[in-house]
Design a protein around this motif. Structure first.
Motif, PDB file in Angstrom:
ATOM      1  N   MET A   1      42.329 -28.011  80.892  1.00 14.43           N
ATOM      2  CA  MET A   1      41.666 -29.134  81.544  1.00 14.43           C
ATOM      3  C   MET A   1      40.261 -28.713  81.948  1.00 14.43           C
ATOM      4  SD  MET A   1      43.000 -31.331  84.809  1.00 14.43           S
ATOM      5  CE  MET A   1      44.574 -31.567  83.996  1.00 14.43           C
ATOM      6  N   GLN A   2      39.283 -29.452  81.502  1.00 12.55           N
ATOM      7  CA  GLN A   2      37.891 -29.150  81.824  1.00 12.55           C
ATOM      8  C   GLN A   2      37.324 -30.255  82.699  1.00 12.55           C
ATOM      9  OE1 GLN A   2      35.312 -28.701  78.435  1.00 12.55           O
ATOM     10  NE2 GLN A   2      33.490 -28.359  79.695  1.00 12.55           N
ATOM     11  N   ILE A   3      36.532 -29.889  83.698  1.00 12.94           N
ATOM     12  CA  ILE A   3      35.925 -30.849  84.618  1.00 12.94           C
ATOM     13  C   ILE A   3      34.440 -30.563  84.718  1.00 12.94           C
ATOM     14  CG2 ILE A   3      35.917 -31.804  86.950  1.00 12.94           C
ATOM     15  CD1 ILE A   3      38.783 -30.764  87.276  1.00 12.94           C
ATOM     16  N   GLU A   4      33.632 -31.608  84.544  1.00 10.93           N
ATOM     17  CA  GLU A   4      32.187 -31.494  84.739  1.00 10.93           C
ATOM     18  C   GLU A   4      31.732 -32.670  85.604  1.00 10.93           C
ATOM     19  OE1 GLU A   4      30.272 -29.081  83.683  1.00 10.93           O
ATOM     20  OE2 GLU A   4      31.614 -28.073  82.254  1.00 10.93           O
ATOM     21  N   TYR A   5      30.760 -32.420  86.485  1.00  4.73           N
ATOM     22  CA  TYR A   5      30.247 -33.541  87.276  1.00  4.73           C
ATOM     23  C   TYR A   5      28.784 -33.340  87.632  1.00  4.73           C
ATOM     24  CZ  TYR A   5      31.381 -30.556  91.372  1.00  4.73           C
ATOM     25  OH  TYR A   5      31.480 -29.537  92.277  1.00  4.73           O
ATOM     26  N   GLN A   6      28.149 -34.462  87.966  1.00  2.59           N
ATOM     27  CA  GLN A   6      26.736 -34.458  88.314  1.00  2.59           C
ATOM     28  C   GLN A   6      26.459 -35.643  89.224  1.00  2.59           C
ATOM     29  OE1 GLN A   6      24.223 -33.939  84.885  1.00  2.59           O
ATOM     30  NE2 GLN A   6      22.411 -34.743  85.904  1.00  2.59           N
ATOM     31  N   SER A   7      25.578 -35.458  90.195  1.00  3.96           N
ATOM     32  CA  SER A   7      25.172 -36.540  91.089  1.00  3.96           C
ATOM     33  C   SER A   7      23.656 -36.539  91.167  1.00  3.96           C
ATOM     34  CB  SER A   7      25.792 -36.360  92.479  1.00  3.96           C
ATOM     35  OG  SER A   7      25.541 -37.492  93.285  1.00  3.96           O
ATOM     36  N   ASP A   8      23.070 -37.730  90.986  1.00  6.47           N
ATOM     37  CA  ASP A   8      21.623 -37.857  90.882  1.00  6.47           C
ATOM     38  C   ASP A   8      21.129 -38.956  91.816  1.00  6.47           C
ATOM     39  OD1 ASP A   8      19.236 -37.065  88.898  1.00  6.47           O
ATOM     40  OD2 ASP A   8      19.105 -39.213  89.296  1.00  6.47           O
ATOM     41  N   VAL A   9      19.965 -38.758  92.417  1.00  7.23           N
ATOM     42  CA  VAL A   9      19.437 -39.717  93.396  1.00  7.23           C
ATOM     43  C   VAL A   9      19.032 -41.039  92.754  1.00  7.23           C
ATOM     44  CG1 VAL A   9      17.035 -38.931  93.266  1.00  7.23           C
ATOM     45  CG2 VAL A   9      17.922 -39.898  95.418  1.00  7.23           C
ATOM     46  N   GLY A  10      18.784 -41.028  91.419  1.00  7.31           N
ATOM     47  CA  GLY A  10      18.287 -42.229  90.759  1.00  7.31           C
ATOM     48  C   GLY A  10      16.782 -42.353  90.908  1.00  7.31           C
ATOM     49  N   ARG A  11      16.237 -43.491  90.513  1.00  6.65           N
ATOM     50  CA  ARG A  11      14.779 -43.657  90.483  1.00  6.65           C
ATOM     51  C   ARG A  11      14.220 -44.509  91.620  1.00  6.65           C
ATOM     52  NH1 ARG A  11      13.122 -44.127  84.044  1.00  6.65           N
ATOM     53  NH2 ARG A  11      13.622 -41.953  83.554  1.00  6.65           N
ATOM     54  N   ARG A  12      15.099 -45.148  92.398  1.00  6.48           N
ATOM     55  CA  ARG A  12      14.588 -46.067  93.418  1.00  6.48           C
ATOM     56  C   ARG A  12      15.012 -45.703  94.835  1.00  6.48           C
ATOM     57  NH1 ARG A  12      15.625 -51.998  90.638  1.00  6.48           N
ATOM     58  NH2 ARG A  12      14.969 -51.439  88.524  1.00  6.48           N
ATOM     59  N   ARG A  13      15.832 -44.684  94.985  1.00  8.95           N
ATOM     60  CA  ARG A  13      16.300 -44.281  96.316  1.00  8.95           C
ATOM     61  C   ARG A  13      15.650 -42.969  96.736  1.00  8.95           C
ATOM     62  NH1 ARG A  13      20.996 -47.228  97.741  1.00  8.95           N
ATOM     63  NH2 ARG A  13      20.741 -49.255  96.729  1.00  8.95           N
ATOM     64  N   ASN A  14      15.467 -42.814  98.049  1.00 10.38           N
ATOM     65  CA  ASN A  14      14.882 -41.583  98.576  1.00 10.38           C
ATOM     66  C   ASN A  14      15.921 -40.508  98.862  1.00 10.38           C
ATOM     67  OD1 ASN A  14      12.224 -42.611  98.595  1.00 10.38           O
ATOM     68  ND2 ASN A  14      12.648 -43.708 100.502  1.00 10.38           N
ATOM     69  N   THR A  15      17.157 -40.930  99.114  1.00  7.62           N
ATOM     70  CA  THR A  15      18.230 -39.985  99.417  1.00  7.62           C
ATOM     71  C   THR A  15      19.439 -40.285  98.539  1.00  7.62           C
ATOM     72  OG1 THR A  15      19.100 -41.405 101.172  1.00  7.62           O
ATOM     73  CG2 THR A  15      17.504 -39.715 101.813  1.00  7.62           C
ATOM     74  N   ASN A  16      20.261 -39.272  98.363  1.00  8.99           N
ATOM     75  CA  ASN A  16      21.497 -39.436  97.592  1.00  8.99           C
ATOM     76  C   ASN A  16      22.663 -39.575  98.565  1.00  8.99           C
ATOM     77  OD1 ASN A  16      23.578 -39.474  95.786  1.00  8.99           O
ATOM     78  ND2 ASN A  16      22.989 -37.604  94.714  1.00  8.99           N
ATOM     79  N   GLN A  17      23.254 -40.759  98.619  1.00  7.45           N
ATOM     80  CA  GLN A  17      24.384 -41.006  99.516  1.00  7.45           C
ATOM     81  C   GLN A  17      25.729 -40.867  98.801  1.00  7.45           C
ATOM     82  OE1 GLN A  17      23.656 -44.750 101.625  1.00  7.45           O
ATOM     83  NE2 GLN A  17      22.332 -43.668 103.043  1.00  7.45           N
ATOM     84  N   ASP A  18      25.706 -40.431  97.544  1.00 14.47           N
ATOM     85  CA  ASP A  18      26.935 -40.097  96.832  1.00 14.47           C
ATOM     86  C   ASP A  18      27.315 -38.647  97.131  1.00 14.47           C
ATOM     87  OD1 ASP A  18      26.675 -42.596  95.699  1.00 14.47           O
ATOM     88  OD2 ASP A  18      26.407 -41.877  93.640  1.00 14.47           O
TER      89      ASP A  18
END
Length: 246
Positions: A1-18
């Motif tokens: 079982m392989q797991i990969e993940y990524q979280s990105d702020v996006g282009r319109r937000r100043n902070t990442n709430q994820d």
């Protein structure tokens, strides 16, 4: 079982709430959790990080193997976290009204159990198809279910982001939980609405089903969501079920 993940702020937000993370319990069962926070300044990221961290630490103390007991644990643990986040919001004015979505997957050798609250989603990729496993707990989804609007109208509805359930709400909280059997080469996707509001399910399925490594597919999903506008934080967690499960 392989797991990969990524979280990105996006282009319109100043902070990442994820917030996204993976944990393992006392008997080696992994728990993948993704949360999309909401609230005023800093409150959303506090809520999402608090939910993921607290649930993950509680999971690490467990020795659960049985599907039914895992499902019961999910319900109780998320309800407990709902009360904790709501209480913090009541005690500290700067966190008033904060909350978060949760979508989580407990990954055993033969089965996986999904729990969700809010509009972050889980998808199963099987036999080149993409299958949505979760239901959005949102006002717009209620309007679709009642026949007041169509699925097409829901995509750009002005009240699309209003949730009917979130972790941190007052009172009791209903948690959706379901267990599924793995099949070889299944892929399981957990994601925030920063992905699904930018890319169609068809596009998401095409990216995941193409050739390439799991990490490359995660990066491509995030990049394409940003190219489509990146209106929100984008979080993607992708799991591939292989024969050598451990």
């Amino acid at each position: 079982m392989q797991i990969e993940y990524q979280s990105d702020v996006g282009r319109r937000r100043n902070t990442n709430q994820d917030y996204v993370s993976v944990f393992k319990n006392q008997v080696g069962i992994k728990l993948a959790i993704l949360a999309d926070g909401m609230g005023g300044h800093r409150a959303g990221d506090i809520a999402s990080q608090m939910a993921v961290t607290n649930l993950g630490e509680a999971w690490e103390e467990q020795a659960l193997l049985d599907d039914e007991k895992i499902a019961q644990w999910f319900i109780q643990a998320i309800q407990d976290e709902n009360r904790a986040i709501h209480q913090l919001g009541q005690e500290q004015p700067e966190y008033s009204g904060m909350g978060t979505t949760i979508v989580a997957a407990a990954l055993s050798e033969e089965r996986f159990t999904i729990a969700n609250v809010g509009d972050s989603r889980a998808y199963l990729l099987r036999d080149n198809r993409i299958i949505r496993l979760t239901e959005d707990h949102s006002l717009v989804n209620e309007l679709v279910k009642s026949g007041e609007i169509s699925e097409e109208m829901a995509v750009n509805h002005p009240r699309k982001n209003i949730l009917t359930r979130s972790v941190g709400m007052p009172g009791s909280l209903e948690v959706d939980v379901a267990t599924y059997l793995w099949q070889l080469k299944d892929r399981l996707l957990l994601c925030s609405d920063g992905l699904t509001n930018m890319l169609s399910e068809e596009t998401i399925g095409t990216i995941i089903n193409q050739e390439g490594s799991l990490s490359e597919k995660v990066t491509q999903l995030v990049d394409q969501a940003n190219e489509a506008g990146g209106a929100d934080n984008i979080s993607v967690l992708l799991i591939e079920y292989k024969e050598d499960v451990a």
